[in-house]
Motif scaffolding. Sequence first.
Motif, short mmCIF file in Angstrom:
data_model
loop_
_atom_site.label_atom_id
_atom_site.label_comp_id
_atom_site.label_asym_id
_atom_site.label_seq_id
_atom_site.Cartn_x
_atom_site.Cartn_y
_atom_site.Cartn_z
N LEU A 56 -5.92 18.45 10.67
CA LEU A 56 -7.13 18.01 11.38
C LEU A 56 -8.38 18.58 10.73
N ALA A 57 -8.29 19.85 10.32
CA ALA A 57 -9.44 20.49 9.67
C ALA A 57 -9.75 19.80 8.34
N VAL A 58 -8.71 19.44 7.60
CA VAL A 58 -8.90 18.76 6.32
C VAL A 58 -9.56 17.41 6.53
N VAL A 59 -9.09 16.66 7.51
CA VAL A 59 -9.66 15.34 7.80
C VAL A 59 -11.12 15.46 8.21
N ALA A 60 -11.43 16.48 9.00
CA ALA A 60 -12.79 16.68 9.48
C ALA A 60 -13.70 17.25 8.41
N TRP A 95 -12.18 4.43 13.05
CA TRP A 95 -12.57 3.12 12.52
C TRP A 95 -13.55 3.41 11.39
N ARG A 96 -13.16 3.08 10.16
CA ARG A 96 -13.92 3.33 8.94
C ARG A 96 -14.18 4.82 8.73
N TYR A 97 -13.11 5.50 8.44
CA TYR A 97 -13.18 6.93 8.11
C TYR A 97 -13.90 7.11 6.78
N PRO A 98 -14.79 8.08 6.67
CA PRO A 98 -15.61 8.21 5.46
C PRO A 98 -14.93 8.93 4.29
N TYR A 155 -6.46 15.38 -0.50
CA TYR A 155 -7.18 16.41 0.25
C TYR A 155 -6.21 17.41 0.86
N SER A 156 -5.17 16.89 1.51
CA SER A 156 -4.22 17.79 2.18
C SER A 156 -3.44 18.62 1.17
N ASP A 157 -3.19 18.06 -0.01
CA ASP A 157 -2.43 18.80 -1.03
C ASP A 157 -3.21 19.99 -1.58
#
Length: 844
Positions: A204-208, A55-58, A128-130
């Motif tokens: 997951l690492a990229v998102v974090a 919820w509201r990812y930064p 980011y993932s690219d």
Amino acid sequence: MDSAMHDSEAENLSRSLLSKFIATEPLDKVGEAGERAVWEAVQGAFCDRECLAYWRYPIFSQRGKYRKEPDILIVDREWGAIIIEVKSLAIAQIASISGHLWEYHDYYAATGNPYQQAENQLFALLEYSDREPTLQRQVSGRALVALPKINRQEWQERGFDRLPTSPPLLFQEDLCEGMRDRLIKTPPLVTAPPLTEEQWQLLLAVVAGTPLYRPPSRRVLARDRSRGKILQQANEQLLQLDLEQERIAKQIPPGPQRIRGLAGSGKTVLLCQKAAHIHLKHPHWQVGFVFFSRSLYPLVIAQIDKWLRYFSQNEVGYDADNRNLRVLHAWGAKGQPGLYSFLCRQAGVKPLTVKNLRTKQPNEALAEACCYLLNTAAIPQCFDALLLDEGQDLIVDRCKFEGKQPFYWLAYQSLRPVDPALPHQRRLIWTCDEMQSLESLTVPCVSELFGEELAHLVAGSYSNGIPKSEVLSRCYRTPHRILTAAHAIAMGWLRPGGMLTGMQCPEDWRAIGYEVRAPATLHRPPQNSPNPISHLWQGDCLEFKTFPNRQQELSYLARHSLDLLRHEGLRPSQEILVIVLGNFLEARQLEIDVANFLIQQGIDVYLPGTNNYNTISCNKEQYNPNSFWFPGAITISRIHRAKGHEADLVYIVGLDKIAVDESNLKLRNQLLIALTRARGWAVLSGIGNYSFYDEMRNIMQRDETFSIAHRYAPQRKLAASSAGELLQSYQSGNRNFRNWNLEKAELENANLKQIDLLGANLRSANLQGANLDKAKLIAADLKGARLKGASLNKVQLIGANLQDSDLTAADLRGANLSDARLEGAILSGANLNAVELTGTILLK
């Protein structure tokens, strides 16, 4: 024991499931009911999926003068990334839709483009993932708009469904079991096959933001099994995402929060990330990041800058001139304000220096200065959030302010209330690890920080499940072998005279990552120390050597250092660190002796604070207390300056300085801190022959399991769990534990007479045989609690929930159970003489 282990595994699984859904801020404001409904529907739809949701990812996209983050982000291994923009509008509030532009009526904004906003955020995330070659164009993505207050018929009646630009929508009736089907039927904007396991972990690492941790790869000119090559392999490995860390780092609590954690558990990095998120989400807030050791300035600023740039797509970085995000030393110095000196100026009071104060010990002197300021002036409320790192360094034994810790009370007073209706709720967030304390052996509970009336500040949780107190149990920095040895030697687990410090109950040990396999046997599972060096390096990560004299000890240090530099592929700065042990004067002399010896052997060294390498001292004008490393030189440091820093290989010189006074806990804590600076290897050395060395050798023979030597009560009791802290605080005379979260707490046979646990969560707690005479348990939740044989004379259980609790043979004489719930409770053999049962629900 098997049952306890299964319970622990089930609890970990439950926590993992909860951690998959991360609400970065509470959803309890007026007008957020629609957003909350969508978020709860997402949790229901994806609870059994391999996914991570926010919820509201930064991740912030520019929108005029403002920055806006996605309302809901879901990353799913099979379906990729999903962005949901939530609009809690009634149908009458949509005046018209033209293309992607929506015109609003009686809403906080006149216009908006919700679908285009969701699209932009999706593509920003995919950028980011690219950046990772393995993920480039390999993540599918969808974007939707959720309308939780509008049903499909209302939308169709307005003719909006016939518009050529009508976006994928989630209506009120879609927020149910069919939501998942609705999502996957939405045509993806980007199509890709399901992710492999490696790609999923990388996403997951990229998102974090985990790629920030990975140091840049470099060429290593050394043999294949050298330490440099091993480090290269370790840095290429991606650690599995720690959902607990991820949740804590990204959540912004609406009030105080304490974060405990082992050395190397990531507290500083986590707090820097939290500071960056707060600033990006609320750029108008006044935020301060505070720490004790000045040598941490470069490290903290670099970390905050990285997080700001990562989550703003490089649009925002740390700016020392931006007064809304300040990095502050606790005290402050000429030309570099600290929190204390800044508040002095704001209050119109001249800051004190060490020469103005009675005590010269740094933390006690700072406390004395804070007391003077608190007694002299009204503290202005300058900050909206303060983040204190390494909070144990700010604790004092002697100089208190009205029974409170002066620095904490000063920081608390300088904060604006989060809500004017809740003046005590202020956003003070601090990390601590009492085991790393070098000056104070006090282990304060919250009432000792802020006073008895505020003892509840970090008890329980905020709305949306944001905990007020957290514990990090995994150590990422230090290899398993070194970490367990550090704990064993610092606490005296195998000390012939008995343990010097330690935990009171099994929950405390579990909280820091240990299993209690028998009353006096500890086991640390390898998964709680996931540093890869332990598996990649074929030798021992920890070495211990003794020498007849200092000359031979330093000769070995020089030879080994040269070998590391010439043949093992290590670089001097930030990869090799020498720490000297001992009290201030003797450690200073040893630091000089080590430096001179290595210089004579042709090895370049750096003493923190000096103005150049191979410089033993410098004048006051050239001294730079913020400096710890120097390019091309090995840093030699005393323990106080080394705190907060780390290196791949750490030499610890002068173990004899500990051995001559082996029962001194402050000296043993030096060993804990020194050993946990190591990212890969540690080498301990000392001179002479002491019985303490036998204790160290005994520890070296162990690895994962230790049988603790309990002979006498320890000098210092530590607590890492709520139950342990309660027992410790109760024994020191505190009785107020209102609203504490003690779910599943182990408090068997505990003496808790006259304790105040009003509103506390004691679900499934073990209170068998406990003494709770005259306790206040009004409105407490004791569902499923084990109270067999407990003494509950004259206890107040008004409005308490005792459903399914076991009160077999409990002594409830004179207890007040008015309006309590006792459905399913076992009362066989209980003494109910003179019990007040008005309004009590006894039957299902």
